[in-house]
Design an enzyme around this catalytic site. Structure first.
Site, PDB file in Angstrom:
ATOM      1  CB  SER A 138      22.486  -8.084 -14.997  1.00 40.94           C
ATOM      2  OG  SER A 138      22.187  -8.888 -16.120  1.00 40.94           O
ATOM      3  CE1 TYR A 151      27.115 -11.331 -13.607  1.00 37.71           C
ATOM      4  CE2 TYR A 151      25.052 -11.708 -14.783  1.00 37.71           C
ATOM      5  CZ  TYR A 151      26.080 -10.862 -14.404  1.00 37.71           C
ATOM      6  OH  TYR A 151      26.082  -9.554 -14.818  1.00 37.71           O
TER       7      TYR A 151
END
Length: 336
Positions: A138, A151
């Site tokens: 990501s 996260y």
């Protein structure tokens, strides 16, 4: 001979869209997730598209379950060609509102799940001296944002772990390849079932892309794993460049805008989450690949298309870098 690919997090979102692409290729597709309803529906799709599915319910936070997936795959289909780590979990909320148990769970799934999957794959690939591992990363693994500290931390850890592993493989002269596909904001069901401490429904930070864009990038990375990493979506490249060029300014910008840009009043909070227990435990609960943001998600990315055409890679990187520089003016105005 058909490619044998293992996809973790295959019941929804990017993993689900990636499984469909391999199904169209007639591949042997091993579908791994906790939610049996989503897995069953994904298996039906893969079979309908021409692939051979194998459903493997598993929690990738458990190394023994990851090893069992790899063993079952090779019993059924033979050697694993591609292993794609995509499973994750998260909590939306300020750091001090996320409990130690929640933080531990997110780290075990989102980071150690990748470590466990990679270990199980390497145990079989290294002796054969072939195979490819793709980590679905990501942009938040390089540029953290508020409300997703666990996260973001896990995605940063994946980058560090994978870089270390890559150097070890190079030292051995191994032909096993590992690469990362760094993702933008994607319209997946995670925003419907993520645990949230927010007052409003969580949403991805625009621009938002459809999971099919992400899946094209993942499959391309698996087909061409020699590069260290791939950036999917112009926003991913622009975010990473902006962070490298103007990190302090970006901190101020995100402090100002990062809370509002991750919440929407258009959709009421669902009140359910999949952190410890899957929400798609029966076929009727299947969520598919898409989330609730179809009306604002992009089905195509010019940058992702350029990545798949090497002659345009430099042009795409340059254009994204210019976009990051041009965004400095907007950041300056917003952070002032």
């Amino acid at each position: 001979m058909p490619t044998t690919v293992v996809i973790t997090g295959a019941s929804a979102g990017i993993g689900r869209a990636t499984a469909r692409r391999y199904g169209r290729r007639g591949a042997n597709v091993v579908l791994v997730a906790r939610g049996e309803g989503g897995l069953a529906a994904a298996a039906d799709e893969v079979a309908a598209l021409g692939g051979r599915p194998l459903v493997q319910p598993a929690d990738m936070a458990d190394p023994a379950q990851a090893e069992a997936v790899a063993a079952a795959t090779e019993r059924e289909f033979g050697p694993i060609d591609v292993w794609i780590n995509c499973a994750f979990a998260s909590v939306f909320g300020p750091f001090d509102e996320i409990t130690p148990d929640e933080y531990k769970r997110i780290t075990e799934v989102t980071y150690l799940g990748f470590v466990n999957g990679t270990r199980a794959a390497l145990a079989r690939m290294l002796p054969r001296d072939r195979g490819t591992i793709v980590q679905v990363g990501s942009a938040l693994g390089e540029r953290s944002i508020p409300l997703q500290s666990a996260y973001c931390g896990a995605k940063h850890a994946i980058n560090g772990f994978t870089s270390s592993l890559r150097t070890e493989l190079l030292h051995r002269g191994s032909r096993v390849r590992v690469t990362i596909a760094q993702m933008p904001a994607v319209n997946t069901p995670q925003f419907d079932w993520v645990r949230s401490r927010l007052d409003r429904h969580p949403m991805p930070v625009p621009p938002i892309y459809q999971p099919e864009v992400a899946a094209r990038g993942v499959v391309y990375a698996a087909d061409h794993p020699r590069r260290k990493q791939y950036y999917i979506g112009a926003s991913t490249v622009a975010t990473i460049w902006a962070n490298r060029l103007f990190p302090a300014l970006l901190d101020r910008y995100l402090a100002r805008t990062g809370y509002g840009s991750q919440q929407t009043t258009r959709i009421p909070p669902t009140g359910e989450d999949n952190l410890f227990t899957p929400v798609d435990r029966d076929p009727a609960a299947d969520r598919g690949a898409h989330g609730a943001f179809d009306d604002s998600a992009h089905a195509h990315s010019w940058q992702e298309a350029l990545v798949r055409h090497p002659a345009g890679t430099a042009l795409g990187a340059g254009a994204a870098a210019l976009a990051a520089v041009a965004g400095l003016r907007r950041l300056t105005r917003s952070a002032a």
